[in-house]
Design a protein around this motif. Structure first.
Motif, PDB file in Angstrom:
ATOM      1  N   GLY A   1       2.791   3.246 -16.379  1.00 60.37           N
ATOM      2  CA  GLY A   1       2.010   2.100 -15.934  1.00 60.37           C
ATOM      3  C   GLY A   1       2.584   1.526 -14.661  1.00 60.37           C
ATOM      4  N   THR A   2       1.799   0.649 -14.057  1.00 59.92           N
ATOM      5  CA  THR A   2       2.218  -0.028 -12.833  1.00 59.92           C
ATOM      6  C   THR A   2       1.818  -1.495 -12.917  1.00 59.92           C
ATOM      7  OG1 THR A   2       0.126   0.490 -11.725  1.00 59.92           O
ATOM      8  CG2 THR A   2       1.965   2.027 -11.372  1.00 59.92           C
ATOM      9  N   PHE A   3       2.415  -2.276 -12.049  1.00 57.54           N
ATOM     10  CA  PHE A   3       1.958  -3.636 -11.803  1.00 57.54           C
ATOM     11  C   PHE A   3       1.386  -3.637 -10.396  1.00 57.54           C
ATOM     12  CE2 PHE A   3       4.974  -4.315 -15.224  1.00 57.54           C
ATOM     13  CZ  PHE A   3       4.270  -5.192 -16.036  1.00 57.54           C
ATOM     14  N   GLU A   4       0.150  -4.085 -10.269  1.00 56.72           N
ATOM     15  CA  GLU A   4      -0.560  -3.979  -8.999  1.00 56.72           C
ATOM     16  C   GLU A   4      -0.438  -5.212  -8.118  1.00 56.72           C
ATOM     17  OE1 GLU A   4      -1.939  -1.059  -8.092  1.00 56.72           O
ATOM     18  OE2 GLU A   4      -1.122  -0.299  -9.978  1.00 56.72           O
TER      19      GLU A   4
ATOM     20  N   VAL B   1      11.099   1.592  -9.165  1.00 59.35           N
ATOM     21  CA  VAL B   1      10.512   0.820  -8.078  1.00 59.35           C
ATOM     22  C   VAL B   1      10.690   1.618  -6.793  1.00 59.35           C
ATOM     23  CG1 VAL B   1      10.590  -1.360  -6.802  1.00 59.35           C
ATOM     24  CG2 VAL B   1      11.094  -1.333  -9.266  1.00 59.35           C
ATOM     25  N   ASP B   2       9.590   2.023  -6.184  1.00 62.86           N
ATOM     26  CA  ASP B   2       9.610   2.690  -4.888  1.00 62.86           C
ATOM     27  C   ASP B   2       9.026   1.727  -3.875  1.00 62.86           C
ATOM     28  OD1 ASP B   2      10.436   5.583  -5.248  1.00 62.86           O
ATOM     29  OD2 ASP B   2       8.880   5.434  -6.787  1.00 62.86           O
ATOM     30  N   VAL B   3       9.836   1.352  -2.865  1.00 64.60           N
ATOM     31  CA  VAL B   3       9.339   0.383  -1.902  1.00 64.60           C
ATOM     32  C   VAL B   3       9.518   0.871  -0.462  1.00 64.60           C
ATOM     33  CG1 VAL B   3       9.637  -1.663  -3.352  1.00 64.60           C
ATOM     34  CG2 VAL B   3      11.494  -0.948  -1.862  1.00 64.60           C
ATOM     35  N   GLU B   4       8.577   0.447   0.360  1.00 60.84           N
ATOM     36  CA  GLU B   4       8.670   0.602   1.795  1.00 60.84           C
ATOM     37  C   GLU B   4       8.711  -0.811   2.362  1.00 60.84           C
ATOM     38  OE1 GLU B   4       5.645   2.175   5.079  1.00 60.84           O
ATOM     39  OE2 GLU B   4       6.398   3.785   3.761  1.00 60.84           O
ATOM     40  N   LEU B   5       9.789  -1.121   3.069  1.00 58.46           N
ATOM     41  CA  LEU B   5       9.987  -2.466   3.603  1.00 58.46           C
ATOM     42  C   LEU B   5       9.819  -2.465   5.109  1.00 58.46           C
ATOM     43  CD1 LEU B   5      13.306  -3.425   1.739  1.00 58.46           C
ATOM     44  CD2 LEU B   5      10.962  -3.877   1.013  1.00 58.46           C
TER      45      LEU B   5
ATOM     46  N   SER C   1       0.814  -1.217   0.000  1.00 60.20           N
ATOM     47  CA  SER C   1       0.000   0.000   0.000  1.00 60.20           C
ATOM     48  C   SER C   1       0.852   1.274   0.000  1.00 60.20           C
ATOM     49  CB  SER C   1      -0.965   0.006   1.191  1.00 60.20           C
ATOM     50  OG  SER C   1      -0.249   0.058   2.405  1.00 60.20           O
ATOM     51  N   HIS C   2       2.157   1.123   0.263  1.00 58.82           N
ATOM     52  CA  HIS C   2       3.066   2.273   0.243  1.00 58.82           C
ATOM     53  C   HIS C   2       4.235   2.057  -0.717  1.00 58.82           C
ATOM     54  CE1 HIS C   2       1.068   2.738   4.241  1.00 58.82           C
ATOM     55  NE2 HIS C   2       0.895   3.940   3.718  1.00 58.82           N
ATOM     56  N   SER C   3       4.021   1.235  -1.733  1.00 60.04           N
ATOM     57  CA  SER C   3       5.073   0.914  -2.697  1.00 60.04           C
ATOM     58  C   SER C   3       4.491   0.908  -4.103  1.00 60.04           C
ATOM     59  CB  SER C   3       5.675  -0.462  -2.391  1.00 60.04           C
ATOM     60  OG  SER C   3       6.224  -0.487  -1.090  1.00 60.04           O
ATOM     61  N   THR C   4       5.364   1.110  -5.091  1.00 60.51           N
ATOM     62  CA  THR C   4       4.934   1.136  -6.494  1.00 60.51           C
ATOM     63  C   THR C   4       5.984   0.496  -7.381  1.00 60.51           C
ATOM     64  OG1 THR C   4       3.822   3.260  -6.080  1.00 60.51           O
ATOM     65  CG2 THR C   4       4.131   2.623  -8.375  1.00 60.51           C
ATOM     66  N   LEU C   5       5.538  -0.412  -8.255  1.00 61.47           N
ATOM     67  CA  LEU C   5       6.382  -0.955  -9.326  1.00 61.47           C
ATOM     68  C   LEU C   5       5.873  -0.314 -10.602  1.00 61.47           C
ATOM     69  CD1 LEU C   5       6.949  -3.089  -7.102  1.00 61.47           C
ATOM     70  CD2 LEU C   5       7.028  -4.766  -8.926  1.00 61.47           C
TER      71      LEU C   5
ATOM     72  N   ASN D   1       6.336   3.309  11.963  1.00 55.74           N
ATOM     73  CA  ASN D   1       4.888   3.465  11.863  1.00 55.74           C
ATOM     74  C   ASN D   1       4.275   2.794  13.101  1.00 55.74           C
ATOM     75  OD1 ASN D   1       4.538   0.671  11.367  1.00 55.74           O
ATOM     76  ND2 ASN D   1       4.532   0.933   9.158  1.00 55.74           N
ATOM     77  N   PRO D   2       2.962   2.758  13.236  1.00 51.34           N
ATOM     78  CA  PRO D   2       2.377   2.150  14.450  1.00 51.34           C
ATOM     79  C   PRO D   2       2.700   0.663  14.634  1.00 51.34           C
ATOM     80  CG  PRO D   2       0.772   3.538  13.359  1.00 51.34           C
ATOM     81  CD  PRO D   2       1.960   3.448  12.434  1.00 51.34           C
ATOM     82  N   TRP D   3       3.215  -0.010  13.618  1.00 48.65           N
ATOM     83  CA  TRP D   3       3.419  -1.455  13.704  1.00 48.65           C
ATOM     84  C   TRP D   3       4.874  -1.875  13.685  1.00 48.65           C
ATOM     85  CZ3 TRP D   3       0.193   1.080  10.337  1.00 48.65           C
ATOM     86  CH2 TRP D   3      -1.153   1.062  10.698  1.00 48.65           C
ATOM     87  N   ALA D   4       5.747  -1.108  13.024  1.00 45.12           N
ATOM     88  CA  ALA D   4       7.130  -1.573  12.859  1.00 45.12           C
ATOM     89  C   ALA D   4       8.036  -0.459  12.365  1.00 45.12           C
ATOM     90  CB  ALA D   4       7.165  -2.730  11.854  1.00 45.12           C
ATOM     91  N   GLN D   5       9.327  -0.739  12.397  1.00 44.66           N
ATOM     92  CA  GLN D   5      10.319   0.097  11.735  1.00 44.66           C
ATOM     93  C   GLN D   5      10.168  -0.143  10.236  1.00 44.66           C
ATOM     94  OE1 GLN D   5      12.824   1.876  13.494  1.00 44.66           O
ATOM     95  NE2 GLN D   5      13.839   2.662  11.682  1.00 44.66           N
ATOM     96  N   VAL D   6      10.207   0.902   9.422  1.00 48.05           N
ATOM     97  CA  VAL D   6      10.093   0.751   7.971  1.00 48.05           C
ATOM     98  C   VAL D   6      11.287   1.417   7.295  1.00 48.05           C
ATOM     99  CG1 VAL D   6       7.572   0.532   7.954  1.00 48.05           C
ATOM    100  CG2 VAL D   6       8.611   2.801   7.743  1.00 48.05           C
ATOM    101  N   TYR D   7      11.624   0.906   6.091  1.00 49.07           N
ATOM    102  CA  TYR D   7      12.785   1.371   5.349  1.00 49.07           C
ATOM    103  C   TYR D   7      12.352   1.661   3.918  1.00 49.07           C
ATOM    104  CZ  TYR D   7      15.004  -0.823   9.317  1.00 49.07           C
ATOM    105  OH  TYR D   7      15.364  -1.164  10.596  1.00 49.07           O
ATOM    106  N   GLY D   8      12.842   2.766   3.352  1.00 49.55           N
ATOM    107  CA  GLY D   8      12.457   3.145   1.998  1.00 49.55           C
ATOM    108  C   GLY D   8      13.615   3.067   1.021  1.00 49.55           C
ATOM    109  N   PHE D   9      13.292   2.637  -0.211  1.00 51.15           N
ATOM    110  CA  PHE D   9      14.269   2.557  -1.288  1.00 51.15           C
ATOM    111  C   PHE D   9      13.610   2.948  -2.604  1.00 51.15           C
ATOM    112  CE2 PHE D   9      15.705  -0.420   1.889  1.00 51.15           C
ATOM    113  CZ  PHE D   9      17.067  -0.224   1.937  1.00 51.15           C
ATOM    114  N   GLN D  10      14.398   3.558  -3.483  1.00 49.46           N
ATOM    115  CA  GLN D  10      13.952   3.785  -4.853  1.00 49.46           C
ATOM    116  C   GLN D  10      15.009   3.198  -5.782  1.00 49.46           C
ATOM    117  OE1 GLN D  10      14.012   7.622  -7.154  1.00 49.46           O
ATOM    118  NE2 GLN D  10      11.783   7.293  -7.079  1.00 49.46           N
ATOM    119  N   ALA D  11      14.540   2.349  -6.707  1.00 50.87           N
ATOM    120  CA  ALA D  11      15.440   1.695  -7.658  1.00 50.87           C
ATOM    121  C   ALA D  11      15.008   2.057  -9.071  1.00 50.87           C
ATOM    122  CB  ALA D  11      15.397   0.181  -7.463  1.00 50.87           C
TER     123      ALA D  11
END
Length: 174
Positions: A27-30, A167-171, A9-13, A125-135
């Motif tokens: 375009g994206t892949f969902e 690729v923008d991802v939140e891990l 929900s916080h990432s895009t391919l 975030n309220p649930w965990a540590q998150v990490y962001g990357f853009q490739a």
């Protein structure tokens, strides 16, 4: 090695391609899943990354174009339903930039590619540590037998051969 998951929900391919050589279609892949493991995700060097994309989930915000993309003219999703990327090694360029080398498979054709990847930071975030990357990378679609095109009266082509991938991802850790 610690395992991570992509927060979809916080990432895009995403991808883009020149149309008529004057504009870009995006375009994206969902639908996709990933297996990511690293001893230290912020340093990335020892990371193992595998991403599997459902071809039929392509979205360009145009139903007719999306149907055409999954047809035999392009991805032929009935025969080749998945796109797969698997990392082979990672070169650290500096504290926040990495070159992720890997194999990309589209239509059962595998080619080496390199993603220039930037670590964009972390937070809680309220649930965990998150990490962001853009490739980012660019591929030639002809390398993967994605050859459909139309010659224009003006002498150009309808679709460029170069495809930009971002690729923008939140891990988050599993």
């Amino acid at each position: 090695m610690k395992k991570y998951t992509i927060d979809i929900s916080h990432s895009t391919l995403s991808f883009s391609v020149r149309h008529m050589m004057i504009s870009k279609i995006h375009g994206t892949f969902e639908s996709y899943n990933a297996e990511i493991a690293a001893a230290n995700i912020e340093h990335m060097q020892d990371a193992s990354i595998s991403i599997t994309i459902d071809v039929a989930s392509v979205s360009t915000k145009n139903h007719d174009r999306d149907v055409h993309l999954v047809s035999p003219d392009f991805f032929d999703a009935d025969v080749y339903p998945k796109i797969v990327f698997t990392s082979t090694y990672i070169d650290k360029q500096n504290d926040k930039t990495f070159l992720i080398h890997g194999d990309l498979t589209i239509k059962n054709i595998t080619k080496p590619i390199v993603f220039t990847t930037v670590y964009t930071g972390n937070g809680v975030n309220p649930w965990a540590q998150v990490y962001g990357f853009q490739a980012k990378t660019q591929i030639d679609r002809r390398d993967f037998n994605l050859v459909y095109n139309t010659i224009l009266e003006t002498g150009g082509v309808l679709i460029s051969d170069e495809i930009d991938i971002v690729v923008d991802v939140e891990l988050s850790p599993l």
